[in-house]
Design a protein around this motif. Structure first.
Motif, PDB file in Angstrom:
ATOM      1  N   ASN A 164      44.677 -33.665  53.151  1.00  0.00           N
ATOM      2  CA  ASN A 164      45.266 -32.660  52.262  1.00  0.00           C
ATOM      3  C   ASN A 164      44.142 -31.763  51.772  1.00  0.00           C
ATOM      4  OD1 ASN A 164      46.503 -31.165  50.267  1.00  0.00           O
ATOM      5  ND2 ASN A 164      47.682 -32.885  49.453  1.00  0.00           N
ATOM      6  N   LEU A 165      44.107 -30.502  52.210  1.00  0.00           N
ATOM      7  CA  LEU A 165      42.994 -29.633  51.851  1.00  0.00           C
ATOM      8  C   LEU A 165      43.435 -28.174  51.814  1.00  0.00           C
ATOM      9  CD1 LEU A 165      40.992 -28.603  54.891  1.00  0.00           C
ATOM     10  CD2 LEU A 165      42.492 -30.582  55.162  1.00  0.00           C
ATOM     11  N   VAL A 166      42.616 -27.367  51.170  1.00  0.00           N
ATOM     12  CA  VAL A 166      42.813 -25.916  51.127  1.00  0.00           C
ATOM     13  C   VAL A 166      41.624 -25.271  51.831  1.00  0.00           C
ATOM     14  CG1 VAL A 166      43.046 -23.880  49.669  1.00  0.00           C
ATOM     15  CG2 VAL A 166      44.084 -26.042  48.955  1.00  0.00           C
ATOM     16  N   ALA A 167      41.903 -24.383  52.788  1.00  0.00           N
ATOM     17  CA  ALA A 167      40.837 -23.731  53.554  1.00  0.00           C
ATOM     18  C   ALA A 167      40.940 -22.217  53.393  1.00  0.00           C
ATOM     19  CB  ALA A 167      40.943 -24.113  55.025  1.00  0.00           C
ATOM     20  N   GLU A 168      39.784 -21.568  53.320  1.00  0.00           N
ATOM     21  CA  GLU A 168      39.726 -20.104  53.293  1.00  0.00           C
ATOM     22  C   GLU A 168      38.879 -19.639  54.466  1.00  0.00           C
ATOM     23  OE1 GLU A 168      38.749 -18.110  49.740  1.00  0.00           O
ATOM     24  OE2 GLU A 168      40.059 -19.326  48.462  1.00  0.00           O
ATOM     25  N   TRP A 169      39.395 -18.642  55.187  1.00  0.00           N
ATOM     26  CA  TRP A 169      38.710 -18.146  56.382  1.00  0.00           C
ATOM     27  C   TRP A 169      38.640 -16.626  56.308  1.00  0.00           C
ATOM     28  CZ3 TRP A 169      36.256 -20.558  60.351  1.00  0.00           C
ATOM     29  CH2 TRP A 169      35.935 -19.787  61.469  1.00  0.00           C
ATOM     30  N   HIS A 170      37.406 -16.107  56.197  1.00  0.00           N
ATOM     31  CA  HIS A 170      37.219 -14.658  56.075  1.00  0.00           C
ATOM     32  C   HIS A 170      36.517 -14.053  57.287  1.00  0.00           C
ATOM     33  CE1 HIS A 170      38.542 -14.476  51.868  1.00  0.00           C
ATOM     34  NE2 HIS A 170      37.937 -15.658  51.726  1.00  0.00           N
ATOM     35  N   ALA A 171      35.993 -14.893  58.173  1.00  0.00           N
ATOM     36  CA  ALA A 171      35.263 -14.377  59.332  1.00  0.00           C
ATOM     37  C   ALA A 171      36.190 -13.558  60.215  1.00  0.00           C
ATOM     38  CB  ALA A 171      34.648 -15.530  60.127  1.00  0.00           C
ATOM     39  N   VAL A 172      35.775 -12.343  60.536  1.00  0.00           N
ATOM     40  CA  VAL A 172      36.458 -11.410  61.431  1.00  0.00           C
ATOM     41  C   VAL A 172      37.724 -10.830  60.810  1.00  0.00           C
ATOM     42  CG1 VAL A 172      37.409 -11.032  63.742  1.00  0.00           C
ATOM     43  CG2 VAL A 172      35.535 -12.655  63.429  1.00  0.00           C
ATOM     44  N   VAL A 173      38.580 -11.679  60.198  1.00  0.00           N
ATOM     45  CA  VAL A 173      39.872 -11.178  59.708  1.00  0.00           C
ATOM     46  C   VAL A 173      39.705 -10.110  58.628  1.00  0.00           C
ATOM     47  CG1 VAL A 173      41.109 -13.296  60.299  1.00  0.00           C
ATOM     48  CG2 VAL A 173      40.059 -13.076  58.029  1.00  0.00           C
ATOM     49  N   ASP A 174      38.614 -10.181  57.857  1.00  0.00           N
ATOM     50  CA  ASP A 174      38.410  -9.165  56.822  1.00  0.00           C
ATOM     51  C   ASP A 174      38.007  -7.823  57.435  1.00  0.00           C
ATOM     52  OD1 ASP A 174      39.051 -10.959  54.905  1.00  0.00           O
ATOM     53  OD2 ASP A 174      36.994 -11.320  54.197  1.00  0.00           O
ATOM     54  N   GLU A 175      37.372  -7.852  58.608  1.00  0.00           N
ATOM     55  CA  GLU A 175      36.927  -6.618  59.253  1.00  0.00           C
ATOM     56  C   GLU A 175      37.977  -6.062  60.214  1.00  0.00           C
ATOM     57  OE1 GLU A 175      34.882  -9.298  58.934  1.00  0.00           O
ATOM     58  OE2 GLU A 175      33.771  -8.344  57.299  1.00  0.00           O
ATOM     59  N   LEU A 176      38.784  -6.935  60.814  1.00  0.00           N
ATOM     60  CA  LEU A 176      39.796  -6.499  61.785  1.00  0.00           C
ATOM     61  C   LEU A 176      41.181  -6.916  61.282  1.00  0.00           C
ATOM     62  CD1 LEU A 176      38.072  -7.501  65.165  1.00  0.00           C
ATOM     63  CD2 LEU A 176      38.253  -5.217  64.166  1.00  0.00           C
ATOM     64  N   PRO A 177      41.907  -5.978  60.704  1.00  0.00           N
ATOM     65  CA  PRO A 177      43.219  -6.314  60.148  1.00  0.00           C
ATOM     66  C   PRO A 177      44.198  -6.894  61.171  1.00  0.00           C
ATOM     67  CG  PRO A 177      42.497  -4.152  59.389  1.00  0.00           C
ATOM     68  CD  PRO A 177      41.551  -4.570  60.461  1.00  0.00           C
ATOM     69  N   SER A 178      44.028  -6.556  62.440  1.00  0.00           N
ATOM     70  CA  SER A 178      44.953  -7.055  63.464  1.00  0.00           C
ATOM     71  C   SER A 178      44.606  -8.464  63.938  1.00  0.00           C
ATOM     72  CB  SER A 178      44.963  -6.110  64.668  1.00  0.00           C
ATOM     73  OG  SER A 178      43.666  -6.040  65.257  1.00  0.00           O
ATOM     74  N   HIS A 179      43.448  -8.955  63.517  1.00  0.00           N
ATOM     75  CA  HIS A 179      42.991 -10.257  63.988  1.00  0.00           C
ATOM     76  C   HIS A 179      43.591 -11.372  63.131  1.00  0.00           C
ATOM     77  CE1 HIS A 179      40.222 -13.054  65.969  1.00  0.00           C
ATOM     78  NE2 HIS A 179      40.027 -13.593  64.780  1.00  0.00           N
ATOM     79  N   PHE A 180      43.845 -12.523  63.760  1.00  0.00           N
ATOM     80  CA  PHE A 180      44.261 -13.701  62.999  1.00  0.00           C
ATOM     81  C   PHE A 180      43.592 -14.927  63.616  1.00  0.00           C
ATOM     82  CE2 PHE A 180      47.293 -13.390  66.436  1.00  0.00           C
ATOM     83  CZ  PHE A 180      47.500 -14.703  66.824  1.00  0.00           C
ATOM     84  N   ALA A 181      43.508 -15.984  62.826  1.00  0.00           N
ATOM     85  CA  ALA A 181      42.875 -17.219  63.283  1.00  0.00           C
ATOM     86  C   ALA A 181      43.848 -18.376  63.093  1.00  0.00           C
ATOM     87  CB  ALA A 181      41.583 -17.483  62.507  1.00  0.00           C
TER      88      ALA A 181
END
Length: 313
Positions: free
Chosen positions: A17-34
């Motif tokens: 049970n965890l909370v994860a934050e991922w900002h790599a690439v997605v903050d620079e490319l709005p169309s990108h997702f992980a």
């Protein structure tokens, strides 16, 4: 670029049970997702299958992952299924066992398979071969999983191909008559190392390994038991007929061809197309054997019942 990060939960916190934050690439490319994917969760619902738990994108880089509590029952059930899937997809293991069982109802004479044994001797030989193979692969599976025994994968896979080739050749002409159980036990040690490779890939902790080992082994044995229960009546009923010689040699030739193809692929990396073709042939042969087994047994039961009715009238 490939990066690996190992995340350790705080003391007392659950890794499930965890909370994860991922900002790599997605903050620079709005169309990108992980995508966040759990590769395997043996103690969870997904078992050994990958499970997508969510995705992050621009403006939504935070994800809550909760896969529920671990369950020993699910862990056991999933490893049983893993063992079943592995042995069913392990054509080399099945072909090795089948090749050793083909001459089980026969006795060697003058360098050939000639005499048909009585059914008690045949059953005893079949049971001894399967039991020896089980003991052999169980020993190395336990040693590799709990004791840490290991060998490089390629030599093990090559040795398994050789075991199939030898057992298939033995089904054509007796090479080690009367010692089938011994050979099954010796080669079973090698097959067990291949089974252990899969268990090692699960990255189980020390406390989980014994339960996973038990479940995985049980899955393998269930498939072997099914093969014996389906194949043994066919072998015993067909052995007295002249046509069994052609059936035995035909299946053995398929086994030898598959063994040579596996050997070339595993030793030299060639012949993958031929291997795929032969494995499809093995599937077709297995289906035909199962259908033939049911038809032969049903035919025998029908004629016995018909004979009894005729005698009664």
């Amino acid at each position: 670029m490939h990066a690996v990060a190992v995340l350790t939960p705080p003391s007392g916190a659950s890794p499930r049970n965890l909370v994860a934050e991922w900002h790599a690439v997605v903050d620079e490319l709005p169309s990108h997702f992980a995508l966040f994917v759990i590769r395997r969760d043996i103690a969870g619902v997904s078992g050994a299958e990958p499970q997508i738990v969510g995705a992050v994108r621009s403006g939504g880089a935070r994800i809550v992952i909760d896969v529920g509590d671990a369950s020993k029952w699910r862990e056991f059930r999933n490893t049983v299924k893993l063992g079943i899937d592995h042995i069913i997809g392990g054509y080399d293991h099945l072909m090795f066992l089948l090749a050793l069982l083909l001459p089980a109802p026969l006795a060697a004479r003058a360098g050939r398979w000639a005499t048909v044994c009585d059914w008690r001797s045949s059953v005893r030989r079949i049971v001894s071969v399967v039991t020896a193979f089980t003991i052999g692969h169980s020993l190395t599976l336990i040693g590799a999983t709990i004791g840490g025994w290991s060998l490089p994968v390629q030599p093990v896979e090559i040795a398994i191909s050789v075991s199939v080739l030898i057992s298939a050749a033995h089904a054509v002409r007796p090479i080690f008559p009367g010692y089938e159980a011994v050979v099954a036990g010796i080669f079973g040690l090698i097959h067990g190392l291949a089974f252990a490779t899969l268990i090692a890939g699960l990255d189980l902790g020390g406390t989980a390994a014994p339960l996973a080992l038990l479940g995985f082994s049980l899955g393998i044995e269930l498939v072997q038991l099914a093969i014996v229960l389906i194949g043994m009546p066919t072998l015993l009923l067909l052995a007295p007929y002249p046509s069994y010689r052609q059936i035995r040699i035909g299946l053995a030739v398929v086994g030898m061809a598959a063994a040579v193809a596996w050997l070339l692929e595993r030793a030299f990396g060639i012949g993958s197309v031929f291997v795929a073709l032969l494995e499809n042939t093995i599937i077709a042969v297995a289906i035909a054997v199962v259908i033939m087994s049911f038809l032969i047994v049903a035919n025998q039961l029908f004629w016995r019942q018909f004979s009894r009715l005729g005698s009664a009238t």
